[in-house]
Design a protein around this motif. Structure first.
Motif, PDB file in Angstrom:
ATOM      1  N   GLY A 222       0.827  -1.202   0.000  1.00  0.00           N
ATOM      2  CA  GLY A 222       0.000   0.000   0.000  1.00  0.00           C
ATOM      3  C   GLY A 222       0.860   1.249   0.000  1.00  0.00           C
ATOM      4  O   GLY A 222       1.708   1.420   0.881  1.00  0.00           O
ATOM      5  N   ALA A 223       0.691   2.124  -0.990  1.00  0.00           N
ATOM      6  CA  ALA A 223       1.532   3.316  -1.092  1.00  0.00           C
ATOM      7  C   ALA A 223       1.303   4.276   0.079  1.00  0.00           C
ATOM      8  O   ALA A 223       2.223   4.951   0.531  1.00  0.00           O
ATOM      9  CB  ALA A 223       1.256   4.035  -2.415  1.00  0.00           C
ATOM     10  N   TYR A 224       0.090   4.351   0.556  1.00  0.00           N
ATOM     11  CA  TYR A 224      -0.223   5.268   1.657  1.00  0.00           C
ATOM     12  C   TYR A 224       0.110   4.657   3.010  1.00  0.00           C
ATOM     13  O   TYR A 224       0.756   5.273   3.842  1.00  0.00           O
ATOM     14  CB  TYR A 224      -1.704   5.651   1.603  1.00  0.00           C
ATOM     15  CG  TYR A 224      -2.145   6.548   2.739  1.00  0.00           C
ATOM     16  CD1 TYR A 224      -1.799   7.901   2.757  1.00  0.00           C
ATOM     17  CD2 TYR A 224      -2.898   6.039   3.800  1.00  0.00           C
ATOM     18  CE1 TYR A 224      -2.193   8.731   3.798  1.00  0.00           C
ATOM     19  CE2 TYR A 224      -3.302   6.861   4.845  1.00  0.00           C
ATOM     20  CZ  TYR A 224      -2.948   8.201   4.836  1.00  0.00           C
ATOM     21  OH  TYR A 224      -3.334   9.006   5.874  1.00  0.00           O
ATOM     22  N   SER A 225      -0.336   3.405   3.211  1.00  0.00           N
ATOM     23  CA  SER A 225      -0.147   2.760   4.515  1.00  0.00           C
ATOM     24  C   SER A 225       1.222   2.112   4.659  1.00  0.00           C
ATOM     25  O   SER A 225       1.730   1.956   5.778  1.00  0.00           O
ATOM     26  CB  SER A 225      -1.227   1.706   4.736  1.00  0.00           C
ATOM     27  OG  SER A 225      -1.079   0.644   3.800  1.00  0.00           O
ATOM     28  N   GLY A 226       1.812   1.705   3.556  1.00  0.00           N
ATOM     29  CA  GLY A 226       3.088   1.000   3.605  1.00  0.00           C
ATOM     30  C   GLY A 226       2.949  -0.445   4.040  1.00  0.00           C
ATOM     31  O   GLY A 226       3.949  -1.155   4.200  1.00  0.00           O
ATOM     32  N   LEU A 227       1.709  -0.928   4.164  1.00  0.00           N
ATOM     33  CA  LEU A 227       1.469  -2.302   4.615  1.00  0.00           C
ATOM     34  C   LEU A 227       1.489  -3.270   3.429  1.00  0.00           C
ATOM     35  O   LEU A 227       1.032  -2.925   2.334  1.00  0.00           O
ATOM     36  CB  LEU A 227       0.124  -2.383   5.333  1.00  0.00           C
ATOM     37  CG  LEU A 227      -0.011  -1.539   6.609  1.00  0.00           C
ATOM     38  CD1 LEU A 227      -1.438  -1.626   7.148  1.00  0.00           C
ATOM     39  CD2 LEU A 227       1.002  -2.002   7.654  1.00  0.00           C
ATOM     40  N   PRO A 228       1.986  -4.473   3.650  1.00  0.00           N
ATOM     41  CA  PRO A 228       2.031  -5.465   2.558  1.00  0.00           C
ATOM     42  C   PRO A 228       0.628  -5.998   2.238  1.00  0.00           C
ATOM     43  O   PRO A 228      -0.235  -6.090   3.114  1.00  0.00           O
ATOM     44  CB  PRO A 228       2.926  -6.562   3.120  1.00  0.00           C
ATOM     45  CG  PRO A 228       2.755  -6.458   4.600  1.00  0.00           C
ATOM     46  CD  PRO A 228       2.586  -4.994   4.884  1.00  0.00           C
ATOM     47  N   SER A 229       0.404  -6.330   0.981  1.00  0.00           N
ATOM     48  CA  SER A 229      -0.859  -6.923   0.541  1.00  0.00           C
ATOM     49  C   SER A 229      -0.573  -7.791  -0.667  1.00  0.00           C
ATOM     50  O   SER A 229       0.586  -7.965  -1.062  1.00  0.00           O
ATOM     51  CB  SER A 229      -1.887  -5.831   0.193  1.00  0.00           C
ATOM     52  OG  SER A 229      -1.405  -5.034  -0.875  1.00  0.00           O
ATOM     53  N   SER A 230      -1.614  -8.348  -1.247  1.00  0.00           N
ATOM     54  CA  SER A 230      -1.483  -9.166  -2.457  1.00  0.00           C
ATOM     55  C   SER A 230      -2.497  -8.703  -3.486  1.00  0.00           C
ATOM     56  O   SER A 230      -3.600  -8.268  -3.143  1.00  0.00           O
ATOM     57  CB  SER A 230      -1.709 -10.646  -2.145  1.00  0.00           C
ATOM     58  OG  SER A 230      -0.692 -11.136  -1.282  1.00  0.00           O
ATOM     59  N   THR A 231      -2.119  -8.793  -4.753  1.00  0.00           N
ATOM     60  CA  THR A 231      -3.016  -8.449  -5.848  1.00  0.00           C
ATOM     61  C   THR A 231      -3.291  -9.701  -6.670  1.00  0.00           C
ATOM     62  O   THR A 231      -2.362 -10.302  -7.212  1.00  0.00           O
ATOM     63  CB  THR A 231      -2.420  -7.364  -6.752  1.00  0.00           C
ATOM     64  OG1 THR A 231      -2.191  -6.174  -5.986  1.00  0.00           O
ATOM     65  CG2 THR A 231      -3.372  -7.041  -7.904  1.00  0.00           C
ATOM     66  N   ILE A 232      -4.554 -10.100  -6.718  1.00  0.00           N
ATOM     67  CA  ILE A 232      -4.959 -11.262  -7.506  1.00  0.00           C
ATOM     68  C   ILE A 232      -5.439 -10.778  -8.862  1.00  0.00           C
ATOM     69  O   ILE A 232      -6.355  -9.956  -8.945  1.00  0.00           O
ATOM     70  CB  ILE A 232      -6.081 -12.050  -6.797  1.00  0.00           C
ATOM     71  CG1 ILE A 232      -5.607 -12.532  -5.422  1.00  0.00           C
ATOM     72  CG2 ILE A 232      -6.535 -13.232  -7.659  1.00  0.00           C
ATOM     73  CD1 ILE A 232      -6.699 -13.201  -4.606  1.00  0.00           C
ATOM     74  N   MET A 233      -4.810 -11.270  -9.919  1.00  0.00           N
ATOM     75  CA  MET A 233      -5.221 -10.910 -11.279  1.00  0.00           C
ATOM     76  C   MET A 233      -5.969 -12.086 -11.893  1.00  0.00           C
ATOM     77  O   MET A 233      -5.485 -13.215 -11.886  1.00  0.00           O
ATOM     78  CB  MET A 233      -4.002 -10.570 -12.145  1.00  0.00           C
ATOM     79  CG  MET A 233      -4.368 -10.107 -13.544  1.00  0.00           C
ATOM     80  SD  MET A 233      -2.931  -9.621 -14.535  1.00  0.00           S
ATOM     81  CE  MET A 233      -2.165 -11.237 -14.785  1.00  0.00           C
TER      82      MET A 233
END
Length: 286
Positions: A222-233
């Motif tokens: 997350g650019a704002y939070s800096g927290l890791p996440s995942s993007t499912i395409m």
């Protein structure tokens, strides 16, 4: 049966009250029947039934449809054409407006609505619909685009039998019809969904239970939070979008979904038949 009756009524109104009085040809076998009726009247002084001709011209198309699309779809398609032909015979010809452009557009919308709803329900209105559906299943392109291509011959016939102006209005009518069909029949319109979540395993599992589609999981931050996440395409049809969204939200209420248009896909993309087979197997394992 409700869809079949609705298609028959809208098709008959479109033909008898808008296209035929304005010398505008419809698509497929309807247009071919209009040409036959006009030539028989002008050249041989014979009065033929357009509704009966539509039914007769569709017989060889149904034979091909039984081979390529299966018995179930063609039984309803046969009933659809029968009701449509009967309605064209029963409803008398009339005219709501002398404006040729309005006749072309409204006639195309009425016929396209019936065709689109029929395709969405899993059957056709015969004629070019069957051929377009066969080609669409083989290539993955939209049904409406094939209808435009196959009906080019109808446009040429309109120019020969009636006039060049009539042919141009026929183009407008067929184009309007094809756009309406693609708006309603979305099974072959592909889109790409980017699903951003902190629960990729749960979201992926939930989607897999609803859809027979491959997915790619990409790491993201997350650019704002800096927290890791995942993007499912994942690439799905527009018809499947609602099921995809519900499955993702069920697993993660805070999921973020971005939907993008997809113009083409290279590689294996599960067909409607494979999707139905997957859903049948899923129900059997429950």
């Amino acid at each position: 049966m409700g869809t079949i009756f609705f298609t028959g009524v809208t098709g008959a109104i479109g033909m008898n009250f808008f296209l035929t009085p304005a010398n505008i040809l419809s698509a497929g076998m309807n247009g071919l029947s209009q040409i036959t009726v006009e030539l028989a009247q002008s050249q041989l002084n014979l009065s033929l039934s357009m509704g009966a001709l539509i039914f007769l011209y569709n017989i060889p198309i149904f034979i091909l449809g039984f081979i390529k699309l299966g018995k179930d779809a063609m039984i309803f398609s046969f009933m659809n054409v029968f009701v449509s032909s009967l309605m064209i015979i029963i409803l008398p010809e009339g005219q709501f407006t002398d404006n040729i452009l309005l006749n072309a557009i409204v006639g195309g919308v009425l016929i396209g609505t019936g065709v689109g709803l029929s395709l969405k329900m899993g059957f056709t209105t015969g004629g070019m619909d069957v051929l377009s559906l066969i080609f669409s299943k083989m290539t993955g392109k939209t049904v409406g685009s094939y209808m435009m291509a196959l009906n080019g011959l109808i446009v040429l016939m309109a120019a020969t039998v009636f006039s060049v102006e009539s042919a141009l209005y026929t183009v407008i009518s067929i184009y309007t019809m094809s756009r309406v069909i693609d708006t309603i029949h979305t099974n072959h319109q592909k889109i790409t969904a980017l699903i951003i979540t902190t629960k990729p395993a749960e979201v992926g599992e939930s989607i897999s239970k609803s859809l027979y589609r491959g997915m790619t999981v990409l790491p993201s931050v997350g650019a704002y939070s800096g927290l890791p996440s995942s993007t499912i395409m994942i690439v799905v049809t527009r018809y499947e979008l609602y099921d995809l969204e519900q499955a993702a939200i069920e697993a993660d209420e805070k999921v973020f979904i971005n939907v993008l248009p997809t113009h083409s896909v290279t590689g294996h993309f599960a067909s409607d038949d494979e999707q139905r087979s997957f859903k049948v197997k899923s129900r059997m394992t429950l």
